[in-house]
Design a protein around this motif. Structure first.
Motif, short mmCIF file in Angstrom:
data_model
loop_
_atom_site.label_atom_id
_atom_site.label_comp_id
_atom_site.label_asym_id
_atom_site.label_seq_id
_atom_site.Cartn_x
_atom_site.Cartn_y
_atom_site.Cartn_z
N SER A 138 115.53 -24.71 143.67
CA SER A 138 116.59 -25.69 143.96
C SER A 138 117.19 -25.36 145.31
O SER A 138 117.17 -24.19 145.74
N ILE A 139 117.77 -26.37 145.97
CA ILE A 139 118.51 -26.08 147.20
C ILE A 139 119.73 -25.21 146.91
O ILE A 139 120.32 -24.64 147.82
N ALA A 140 120.08 -25.06 145.61
CA ALA A 140 121.15 -24.14 145.23
C ALA A 140 120.79 -22.69 145.55
O ALA A 140 121.65 -21.81 145.50
N ALA A 141 119.53 -22.44 145.87
CA ALA A 141 119.12 -21.09 146.29
C ALA A 141 119.75 -20.72 147.62
O ALA A 141 119.94 -19.53 147.91
N PHE A 142 120.08 -21.71 148.46
CA PHE A 142 120.67 -21.41 149.77
C PHE A 142 121.82 -22.33 150.15
O PHE A 142 122.33 -22.27 151.26
N CYS A 152 123.14 -20.74 141.01
CA CYS A 152 122.83 -20.40 142.41
C CYS A 152 122.17 -19.02 142.50
O CYS A 152 121.19 -18.85 143.23
N ALA A 153 122.71 -18.05 141.78
CA ALA A 153 122.16 -16.70 141.82
C ALA A 153 120.72 -16.67 141.30
O ALA A 153 119.83 -16.03 141.89
N SER A 154 120.48 -17.38 140.21
CA SER A 154 119.14 -17.36 139.62
C SER A 154 118.12 -18.05 140.51
O SER A 154 116.98 -17.61 140.62
N CYS A 179 112.15 -26.55 146.47
CA CYS A 179 113.60 -26.57 146.32
C CYS A 179 114.09 -28.02 146.39
O CYS A 179 114.40 -28.53 147.47
N PRO A 180 114.14 -28.69 145.25
CA PRO A 180 114.65 -30.07 145.23
C PRO A 180 116.16 -30.11 145.47
O PRO A 180 116.90 -29.19 145.10
#
Length: 249
Positions: A138-142, A152-154, A179-180
């Motif tokens: 996911s874009i939540a990665a960055f 986000c952490a995962s 990363c959608p």
């Protein structure tokens, strides 16, 4: 027309809804043999009936033994394994103070530990066939979002694991991630609850994309097909962002 995944053997987790379901449908249309994974037995059985050359195995990806069983099902039903498409995920909403410890662990186990479990059991078979692993991150990665600490952490950790496995198992196995951004799935609407104005959060996300629309599960499935096919045979250790340009807005 040539089928890009003809006779390829795949395990697809998170296959009963959203992006995972669209990926399963796309891979099936391209000739793949598929082990479908999900928690909802009714939806999974219905999908397996609809698709050709597919078997559904219900279970929880947080359970290492279930991941072992998924791999065994690929071998027993189809005789090998070529592709691992990892899509299962949950949100674990709440800020660090309010999020329960149980929900923290549940989110990390679903979004991160399950990648380790299924890869652990699948890699020996993928190595035999020169296979590949595709992680749906996911874009939540960055890009951080309020009330998504576990998510986000995962997702960030899943990218680190992807890169490490690409180093460890190349050249026999390719390992990549997608990363959608905001894709119109039930998970997106659940995610909106973490914002101050949930009713407008999805519309704001839509307008924040450079292309002024939400993604569809089919958009992601098309990228997934590219990433696991020979079209991307010189790509590994890479994260492909698919977000309508929202990361640049």
């Amino acid at each position: 027309m040539t089928q890009k995944l003809k006779n390829k053997i795949c395990i697809i987790t998170g296959a009963t809804s959203g992006m995972g379901k669209a990926i399963a449908e796309k891979f099936s249309s391209e000739g793949a043999n598929i082990i479908l994974s999900g928690r909802n037995a009714e939806r999974g059985s219905k999908l397996a009936t609809k698709l050709k050359r597919s078997v559904f195995l219900a279970g929880d990806v947080r359970d290492p033994e279930y991941n072992k069983a998924l791999t065994a099902a690929a071998i027993s039903n189809f005789g090998g394994l070529d592709i691992l498409s990892i899509n299962a995920g949950i949100l674990g909403l709440g800020n660090v103070v309010d999020l329960s410890i149980d929900d923290w662990h549940k989110t990390l186990d679903t979004n991160l530990s399950s990648i380790f479990y299924i890869s652990k059991y699948a890699i020996p078979y993928l190595e035999k066939n020169g296979g590949n692993i595709l992680i749906n991150a996911s874009i939540a990665a960055f890009k951080s979002f309020p009330n998504h600490p576990a998510y986000c952490a995962s997702k960030a950790a899943s990218l680190a694991l992807m890169k490490q496995m690409a180093v460890e198992y190349g050249p026999k196995i390719r390992v990549n991630a997608m990363c959608p951004g905001p894709v119109e799935t039930p998970l997106l609407w659940d995610s909106a609850r973490a914002f101050d104005n949930p009713e407008t959060a999805v519309e704001k996300a839509r307008e924040s994309t450079l292309l002024k629309r939400l993604g569809t599960p089919e958009d992601v499935a098309k990228l997934a097909l590219f990433m696991v096919s020979e079209d991307s045979s010189w790509i590994t250790g890479t994260t492909m962002t698919i977000d309508g340009g929202i990361i640049n807005s």
